[in-house]
Scaffold this active site. Structure first.
Site, mmCIF file in Angstrom:
data_model
loop_
_atom_site.group_PDB
_atom_site.id
_atom_site.type_symbol
_atom_site.label_atom_id
_atom_site.label_comp_id
_atom_site.label_asym_id
_atom_site.label_seq_id
_atom_site.Cartn_x
_atom_site.Cartn_y
_atom_site.Cartn_z
ATOM 1 N N ASN A 187 0.916 -1.129 -0.059
ATOM 2 C CA ASN A 187 -0.266 0.294 0.226
ATOM 3 C C ASN A 187 1.036 0.964 0.396
ATOM 4 O O ASN A 187 0.348 2.010 -0.804
ATOM 5 C CB ASN A 187 -1.076 -0.281 1.269
ATOM 6 C CG ASN A 187 -1.636 1.119 1.710
ATOM 7 O OD1 ASN A 187 -3.194 0.940 1.777
ATOM 8 N ND2 ASN A 187 -1.969 2.387 0.786
ATOM 9 N N ARG A 196 -1.174 -5.810 2.879
ATOM 10 C CA ARG A 196 -1.996 -5.160 1.746
ATOM 11 C C ARG A 196 -1.507 -4.265 0.555
ATOM 12 O O ARG A 196 -0.455 -4.102 0.652
ATOM 13 C CB ARG A 196 -3.067 -4.625 2.629
ATOM 14 C CG ARG A 196 -2.691 -3.270 2.909
ATOM 15 C CD ARG A 196 -4.034 -2.420 2.624
ATOM 16 N NE ARG A 196 -3.867 -0.778 3.735
ATOM 17 C CZ ARG A 196 -3.801 -0.338 4.543
ATOM 18 N NH1 ARG A 196 -4.046 -1.794 5.788
ATOM 19 N NH2 ARG A 196 -3.667 0.859 5.164
ATOM 20 N N GLN A 198 -2.356 -1.888 -3.383
ATOM 21 C CA GLN A 198 -3.450 -1.269 -3.866
ATOM 22 C C GLN A 198 -4.042 -1.360 -5.067
ATOM 23 O O GLN A 198 -3.458 -2.501 -5.656
ATOM 24 C CB GLN A 198 -2.809 0.145 -3.335
ATOM 25 C CG GLN A 198 -2.874 0.776 -2.119
ATOM 26 C CD GLN A 198 -3.087 2.034 -2.507
ATOM 27 O OE1 GLN A 198 -2.679 3.111 -2.831
ATOM 28 N NE2 GLN A 198 -3.893 2.652 -1.405
ATOM 29 N N ASP A 301 -10.729 4.343 0.418
ATOM 30 C CA ASP A 301 -10.984 4.545 2.002
ATOM 31 C C ASP A 301 -11.835 5.854 2.684
ATOM 32 O O ASP A 301 -11.071 6.691 2.588
ATOM 33 C CB ASP A 301 -9.798 3.806 2.800
ATOM 34 C CG ASP A 301 -8.649 3.800 2.178
ATOM 35 O OD1 ASP A 301 -8.683 4.942 1.125
ATOM 36 O OD2 ASP A 301 -7.146 4.161 3.334
ATOM 37 N N GLU A 485 -6.020 17.467 -1.885
ATOM 38 C CA GLU A 485 -6.659 15.713 -2.188
ATOM 39 C C GLU A 485 -7.196 15.456 -2.570
ATOM 40 O O GLU A 485 -7.593 14.470 -3.202
ATOM 41 C CB GLU A 485 -6.068 15.146 -0.795
ATOM 42 C CG GLU A 485 -6.619 13.911 -1.231
ATOM 43 C CD GLU A 485 -6.538 13.267 0.600
ATOM 44 O OE1 GLU A 485 -6.754 11.562 0.959
ATOM 45 O OE2 GLU A 485 -6.965 13.868 1.361
#
Length: 527
Positions: A187, A196, A198, A301, A485
């Site tokens: 990630n 994990r 992405q 998320d 963002e």
């Protein structure tokens, strides 16, 4: 030695040289390393942001810190916050002296930001959670002081538009190094992200590297194969209706994929938030943690996309969902492995991966295309039904070129009538309070939509999304001198606003917004 094998041998030699100068990673996460001290710090909210502690660097050996905590924490006058500040150094804020000149063209502003957002491996603190990298890298900005996987593809678009081949080359080598050393792209380059990945966009990256003259895509074939193996681990042994890690064997026998995280504990960077979510549920906590982690692996998320009917985060069920964008990216990966294997003279591998790509494309049509909705939808394999939610992820099959002309035209109509807002493409139509829902718009989804539509001849809609997005970004830049963002794209007449919702405040910087915007400024008609 053939030209192909010679190329791979030279690349292997360069990789060995990189490995020799990179310090070994500490793969223990902060929770593993500090155990009950970690829990006390996060539950006690020593720092306002859960991510602050996991990014701290220990001032002395971590084992000695834990020993000191165990010896002192039960004393009547023990001060946890004072102990933490005595033994840990928070990551320094990267508030540069850079001040935006709002009269400067937006493209020039972005060009000047790349060096501000570049981090140097030699600056990595000792024994922190940062995974070492061999070369400089670009971070998103704000609280995100590490390199992220799918973010970086969209950032790289801007590096290419800005002519920053140096940083593109460094990023290419960093991602190759992560696959070589970790077996997949985490990630982000933090130890707490190792469990994990992405959205798998390394295949898209390698095309960009080749197009920009960084390195031929063929040099990355072993890494592409290794990433594919990570995503498909255990899939071949599954029977219809069975699942394992990232793999789902559908009832008709085809293999598709889901998002997954190998851990089922609270995310360390959002520890208190995850504990609070689990406490509000009547489900086993470890199940909730796994679903939250898998949602983070998706890059979305969080969003009501991953939740039950009420859209509340407490109903999150990410691992029960087969997502259209993930499977589109994996089709691209399989297709590229087939093409590169053919170029390398490996006819058997080329045939195998061409078959895998064909099977996945047919499976996407079978399970993820909705005739009734004129859209690609996610599928809930547990409930055995399509997810009744329109999301901007429906543009991804167009972006990777697996939609038919008719499907693309119908998706274009759905995007225009259902998700197009005053400032660009909406993520979903749901107003949930989560950041990957209305009213927010995100740069990567604009890019996937614009390029996907343009590739299928939907130039007018592509140009309109581009115009609206650039106006949104430009308006906020002129008023506040920054890129952010995410953006509130719902308002038409009262000026541009940064987006809201989610677990943390709006972040400035910002890597993928810079990248997508810079590339869109360079190519007026994205064909």
């Amino acid at each position: 030695m053939t030209e192909t094998t010679d190329l791979q041998a030279r690349d292997s030699e360069r990789q060995q040289a990189r490995l020799a100068r990179v310090a070994p990673a500490d793969t223990l996460t902060p929770a593993d390393r500090y155990q009950e001290l970690f829990v006390a710090v996060q539950i006690g909210r020593v720092f306002a942001d859960s991510k602050t502690f996991v990014d701290c660097a220990p001032r002395i050996d971590p084992e000695r810190i834990l020993e000191a905590y165990r010896a002192r924490h039960a004393m009547p006058d023990f001060d946890l916050a004072a102990f933490v500040h005595e033994h840990f150094q928070p990551e320094p804020a990267h508030d540069s002296e850079y001040v935006a000149d709002r009269d400067r063209p937006l493209a020039e502003h972005i060009d000047a930001l790349w060096d501000v957002l570049t981090r140097q491996p030699r600056e990595h603190p000792v024994r922190s959670s940062l995974l070492p990298l061999p070369n400089p890298y670009v971070v998103p900005g704000g609280r995100f002081g590490e390199m992220y996987y799918w973010d970086s593809y969209f950032t790289m678009l801007g590096l290419a538009a800005s002519g920053r081949r140096d940083l593109l080359r460094h990023m290419a080598d960093n991602f190759a190094y992560l696959i070589d050393s970790c077996g997949h792209v985490p990630n982000g380059n933090r130890s707490y992200y190792l469990s994990r990945s992405q959205p798998p966009v390394f295949a898209l990256m390698t095309e960009l590297f080749e197009r920009e003259g960084v390195r031929e895509a063929l040099a990355y074939l072993p890494r592409l194969r290794r990433e594919h193996a990570f995503w498909m681990d255990g899939g071949d042994e599954l029977r219809p209706g069975e699942v394992h890690r990232h793999c789902v064997r559908m009832e008709d026998g085809v293999l598709l994929n889901r998002y997954w995280d190998d851990r089922d504990t609270p995310r360390e960077e959002s520890y208190l938030e995850d504990v609070s979510t689990a406490r509000a549920c009547d489900r086993p906590a470890h199940e909730v943690y796994r679903e939250l982690r898998a949602g983070a692996a998706s890059g979305w998320d969080f969003s009501s996309r991953w939740c039950g009917g009420d859209g509340a985060l407490t109903s999150i069920r990410t691992t029960l969902i087969v997502p259209v964008d993930l499977n589109s990216f994996l089709h691209k990966l399989e297709e590229q492995i087939a093409e590169l294997s053919l170029a390398a003279g490996d006819d058997a591998a080329a045939a195998d991966f061409a078959r895998r790509a064909r099977d996945r494309r047919h499976a996407i049509d079978r399970w993820l295309w909705s005739e009734a909705d004129d859209a690609y939808l996610d599928y809930d394999w547990h409930d055995g039904a399509p997810r009744p939610m329109l999301t901007a992820a429906m543009a991804t099959p167009l972006y990777v070129g697996i939609a038919s002309r008719e499907q693309a035209a119908r998706v274009a109509t759905t995007l225009r009538t259902q998700l197009l807002q005053a400032g660009g493409l909406a993520t979903t139509r749901n107003l949930s309070g989560e950041q990957w829902d209305r009213p927010n718009g995100w740069a990567p989804l604009q890019w996937l939509g614009i390029l996907g539509l343009a590739d299928y001849g939907e130039a007018a809609l592509a140009a309109e999304i581009r115009r609206r997005w650039l106006a949104t970004v430009g308006d906020l830049y002129r008023s506040e001198g920054k890129l952010v963002e995410k953006y509130d794209i719902s308002a038409a007449d009262d000026g541009a606003h940064g987006g809201g919702g989610g677990e943390y405040p709006l972040q400035d910087g910002f890597g993928w917004t810079n990248g997508v915007t810079r590339m869109l400024l360079q190519q007026p008609v994205p064909l």
